[in-house]
Design a protein around this motif. Structure first.
Motif, PDB file in Angstrom:
ATOM      1  N   VAL A 276      36.641  19.675  39.784  1.00 46.92           N
ATOM      2  CA  VAL A 276      37.576  20.476  39.002  1.00 46.92           C
ATOM      3  C   VAL A 276      37.195  20.399  37.531  1.00 46.92           C
ATOM      4  CG1 VAL A 276      39.986  20.795  38.335  1.00 46.92           C
ATOM      5  CG2 VAL A 276      39.425  20.022  40.655  1.00 46.92           C
ATOM      6  N   ARG A 277      36.957  21.537  36.932  1.00 45.27           N
ATOM      7  CA  ARG A 277      36.685  21.652  35.480  1.00 45.27           C
ATOM      8  C   ARG A 277      35.748  20.541  34.991  1.00 45.27           C
ATOM      9  NH1 ARG A 277      38.459  24.339  31.001  1.00 45.27           N
ATOM     10  NH2 ARG A 277      38.391  23.185  29.049  1.00 45.27           N
ATOM     11  N   THR A 278      34.578  20.497  35.563  1.00 47.35           N
ATOM     12  CA  THR A 278      33.609  19.450  35.259  1.00 47.35           C
ATOM     13  C   THR A 278      32.306  20.057  34.758  1.00 47.35           C
ATOM     14  OG1 THR A 278      34.533  17.822  36.788  1.00 47.35           O
ATOM     15  CG2 THR A 278      32.195  17.641  36.324  1.00 47.35           C
ATOM     16  N   ARG A 279      31.758  19.464  33.709  1.00 42.59           N
ATOM     17  CA  ARG A 279      30.453  19.898  33.198  1.00 42.59           C
ATOM     18  C   ARG A 279      29.356  19.150  33.947  1.00 42.59           C
ATOM     19  NH1 ARG A 279      30.623  18.503  27.112  1.00 42.59           N
ATOM     20  NH2 ARG A 279      32.232  17.050  27.779  1.00 42.59           N
ATOM     21  N   ILE A 280      28.325  19.874  34.360  1.00 37.23           N
ATOM     22  CA  ILE A 280      27.207  19.285  35.086  1.00 37.23           C
ATOM     23  C   ILE A 280      25.925  19.702  34.377  1.00 37.23           C
ATOM     24  CG2 ILE A 280      25.962  19.211  37.268  1.00 37.23           C
ATOM     25  CD1 ILE A 280      28.586  19.660  38.685  1.00 37.23           C
ATOM     26  N   GLU A 281      25.136  18.715  33.960  1.00 37.19           N
ATOM     27  CA  GLU A 281      23.928  18.990  33.192  1.00 37.19           C
ATOM     28  C   GLU A 281      22.743  18.231  33.785  1.00 37.19           C
ATOM     29  OE1 GLU A 281      24.828  17.808  29.224  1.00 37.19           O
ATOM     30  OE2 GLU A 281      26.435  19.288  28.951  1.00 37.19           O
ATOM     31  N   GLY A 282      21.593  18.901  33.841  1.00 38.82           N
ATOM     32  CA  GLY A 282      20.366  18.251  34.293  1.00 38.82           C
ATOM     33  C   GLY A 282      20.298  18.128  35.805  1.00 38.82           C
ATOM     34  N   GLY A 283      19.176  17.555  36.262  1.00 38.39           N
ATOM     35  CA  GLY A 283      18.974  17.381  37.692  1.00 38.39           C
ATOM     36  C   GLY A 283      18.400  18.624  38.352  1.00 38.39           C
TER      37      GLY A 283
ATOM     38  N   ILE B 213      38.055  10.284  40.204  1.00 33.60           N
ATOM     39  CA  ILE B 213      37.597   9.915  38.869  1.00 33.60           C
ATOM     40  C   ILE B 213      37.940  11.060  37.926  1.00 33.60           C
ATOM     41  CG2 ILE B 213      35.737   8.458  39.759  1.00 33.60           C
ATOM     42  CD1 ILE B 213      33.769  10.664  38.937  1.00 33.60           C
ATOM     43  N   ALA B 214      38.288  10.720  36.704  1.00 34.97           N
ATOM     44  CA  ALA B 214      38.720  11.747  35.756  1.00 34.97           C
ATOM     45  C   ALA B 214      38.386  11.329  34.329  1.00 34.97           C
ATOM     46  CB  ALA B 214      40.226  11.995  35.897  1.00 34.97           C
ATOM     47  N   ASN B 215      38.076  12.325  33.511  1.00 35.11           N
ATOM     48  CA  ASN B 215      37.917  12.147  32.065  1.00 35.11           C
ATOM     49  C   ASN B 215      36.815  11.148  31.713  1.00 35.11           C
ATOM     50  OD1 ASN B 215      38.817  12.958  29.456  1.00 35.11           O
ATOM     51  ND2 ASN B 215      39.915  11.033  29.220  1.00 35.11           N
ATOM     52  N   LEU B 216      35.707  11.198  32.443  1.00 32.43           N
ATOM     53  CA  LEU B 216      34.589  10.283  32.217  1.00 32.43           C
ATOM     54  C   LEU B 216      33.290  11.056  32.005  1.00 32.43           C
ATOM     55  CD1 LEU B 216      35.229   7.657  35.034  1.00 32.43           C
ATOM     56  CD2 LEU B 216      35.366   7.198  32.585  1.00 32.43           C
TER      57      LEU B 216
ATOM     58  N   SER C 104      28.943  24.936  26.825  1.00 29.51           N
ATOM     59  CA  SER C 104      28.988  24.224  28.096  1.00 29.51           C
ATOM     60  C   SER C 104      29.326  25.179  29.233  1.00 29.51           C
ATOM     61  CB  SER C 104      30.037  23.097  28.058  1.00 29.51           C
ATOM     62  OG  SER C 104      29.789  22.211  26.993  1.00 29.51           O
ATOM     63  N   VAL C 105      29.056  24.704  30.432  1.00 29.76           N
ATOM     64  CA  VAL C 105      29.448  25.426  31.644  1.00 29.76           C
ATOM     65  C   VAL C 105      30.352  24.501  32.446  1.00 29.76           C
ATOM     66  CG1 VAL C 105      28.678  26.615  33.717  1.00 29.76           C
ATOM     67  CG2 VAL C 105      27.244  26.636  31.662  1.00 29.76           C
ATOM     68  N   PHE C 106      31.523  24.981  32.803  1.00 33.04           N
ATOM     69  CA  PHE C 106      32.480  24.204  33.577  1.00 33.04           C
ATOM     70  C   PHE C 106      32.472  24.693  35.023  1.00 33.04           C
ATOM     71  CE2 PHE C 106      33.939  23.971  29.217  1.00 33.04           C
ATOM     72  CZ  PHE C 106      34.284  22.628  29.071  1.00 33.04           C
TER      73      PHE C 106
ATOM     74  N   LEU D 141      36.522  12.629  47.789  1.00 37.31           N
ATOM     75  CA  LEU D 141      36.248  12.309  46.391  1.00 37.31           C
ATOM     76  C   LEU D 141      36.665  13.479  45.510  1.00 37.31           C
ATOM     77  CD1 LEU D 141      35.001  10.636  44.105  1.00 37.31           C
ATOM     78  CD2 LEU D 141      32.776  11.628  44.700  1.00 37.31           C
ATOM     79  N   THR D 142      37.507  13.205  44.515  1.00 38.10           N
ATOM     80  CA  THR D 142      37.936  14.217  43.551  1.00 38.10           C
ATOM     81  C   THR D 142      37.343  13.881  42.191  1.00 38.10           C
ATOM     82  OG1 THR D 142      40.021  14.590  44.735  1.00 38.10           O
ATOM     83  CG2 THR D 142      39.901  15.338  42.451  1.00 38.10           C
ATOM     84  N   ILE D 143      36.662  14.850  41.594  1.00 38.19           N
ATOM     85  CA  ILE D 143      36.038  14.692  40.278  1.00 38.19           C
ATOM     86  C   ILE D 143      36.707  15.694  39.350  1.00 38.19           C
ATOM     87  CG2 ILE D 143      33.875  14.728  39.000  1.00 38.19           C
ATOM     88  CD1 ILE D 143      32.503  14.485  41.837  1.00 38.19           C
ATOM     89  N   GLU D 144      37.446  15.197  38.374  1.00 35.89           N
ATOM     90  CA  GLU D 144      38.269  16.079  37.548  1.00 35.89           C
ATOM     91  C   GLU D 144      37.976  15.890  36.069  1.00 35.89           C
ATOM     92  OE1 GLU D 144      43.013  16.399  36.699  1.00 35.89           O
ATOM     93  OE2 GLU D 144      42.392  16.485  38.801  1.00 35.89           O
ATOM     94  N   GLU D 145      37.592  16.982  35.424  1.00 32.90           N
ATOM     95  CA  GLU D 145      37.367  17.007  33.974  1.00 32.90           C
ATOM     96  C   GLU D 145      36.412  15.900  33.520  1.00 32.90           C
ATOM     97  OE1 GLU D 145      41.057  17.189  31.885  1.00 32.90           O
ATOM     98  OE2 GLU D 145      41.614  19.110  32.758  1.00 32.90           O
ATOM     99  N   CYS D 146      35.255  15.857  34.155  1.00 36.98           N
ATOM    100  CA  CYS D 146      34.228  14.877  33.809  1.00 36.98           C
ATOM    101  C   CYS D 146      32.982  15.583  33.276  1.00 36.98           C
ATOM    102  CB  CYS D 146      33.853  14.039  35.043  1.00 36.98           C
ATOM    103  SG  CYS D 146      35.141  12.903  35.588  1.00 36.98           S
TER     104      CYS D 146
END
Length: 247
Positions: A207-214, A143-146, A237-239, A163-168
């Motif tokens: 990869v280069r993903t912002r994670i907030e909360g939780g 998944i990317a850019n979401l 933000s934090v990446f 699972l690859t998570i990119e720029e989300c």
């Protein structure tokens, strides 16, 4: 009187190019091996013929709301319908500018799901309260850019595969039960004691993903563990970059 010259089609302007000698089916098969963003997207900028082939419904499924043309093949109003119709290896492009509901959508085949905006914030998937997760992965996917938001529970549930998570942007909304929320939950088991063979290929790459909360960025309930964590602090933000793999 000299004969009037026929204007060459865009793909006939460079007859010496070997690629232009290939038929449409062969070119489309080649395009299917390209990464959707940016390679396949860039091929659509070459000429009219390449644009038609690179954007063909065989290579992309699209999620749009509202639908501009209900008869257009490969276009769906919601992500669940697109996932159901997709074949293994397909790419689903979700149109920017809307918020889409995503609740407990199981993905059991290799797929690539990409937001169609310039930024992750342009394409939002929301998991409503009462749902365990937005997306549940049981196969190798990307998944990317979401932007994926969860009111309670987790944004992404990883059960098996890579699972690859990119720029989300993965966001758990704040609430009194915040300790029950996790942007990512992995329950994958690298080793199955019931099998004589070791199962390979489970893991999560961020990869280069912002994670907030939780309560924390990721919870692992299986045999995988968090590895190689890297973070870059920007102004607002934090990446994160990290992997979840075998201990």
């Amino acid at each position: 009187m000299a004969k009037r010259l026929r204007k060459a089609a865009p793909w006939e302007e460079s007859p010496g190019s070997p690629a232009n000698c290939l038929d449409d089916g062969c070119l489309m098969n080649i395009f299917s091996f390209l990464s959707p963003i940016p390679d396949r997207y860039n091929t659509a900028l070459v000429c009219h013929r390449w644009r038609y082939l690179a954007c063909h419904p065989r290579l992309w499924l699209r999620v749009e709301r509202p639908l501009r043309n209900v008869t257009e093949p490969g276009v769906y109003m919601n992500l669940e319908a697109a996932v159901s119709a997709a074949r293994p290896g397909d790419t689903i492009l979700i149109a920017a500018g809307s918020t889409y509901l995503a609740c407990n959508i199981q993905i059991k085949k290799p797929l690539c799901i990409i937001g169609g905006g310039e930024l992750p914030d342009d394409t939002v998937l929301t998991c409503s309260r009462g749902s365990d997760n937005a997306l549940e992965f049981l196969s190798t996917c990307k998944i990317a850019n979401l932007t994926i938001k969860a009111e309670l529970g987790c944004c992404l549930l990883h059960r098996s595969g890579k699972l690859t998570i990119e720029e989300c942007l993965l966001q758990c909304e704040q609430n009194p039960l915040d300790y029950l929320s996790f942007p990512i939950v992995s329950t994958a088991i690298e080793y199955n004691p019931l099998s004589s063979l070791k199962e390979q290929g489970h893991g999560v790459t961020v990869v280069r993903t912002r994670i907030e909360g939780g309560a924390k960025a990721i919870r692992t309930n299986g045999t995988l563990a968090l590895q190689r964590v890297r973070a870059i602090y920007a102004r607002s933000s934090v990446f994160f970059w990290f992997e979840v793999g075998e201990k």
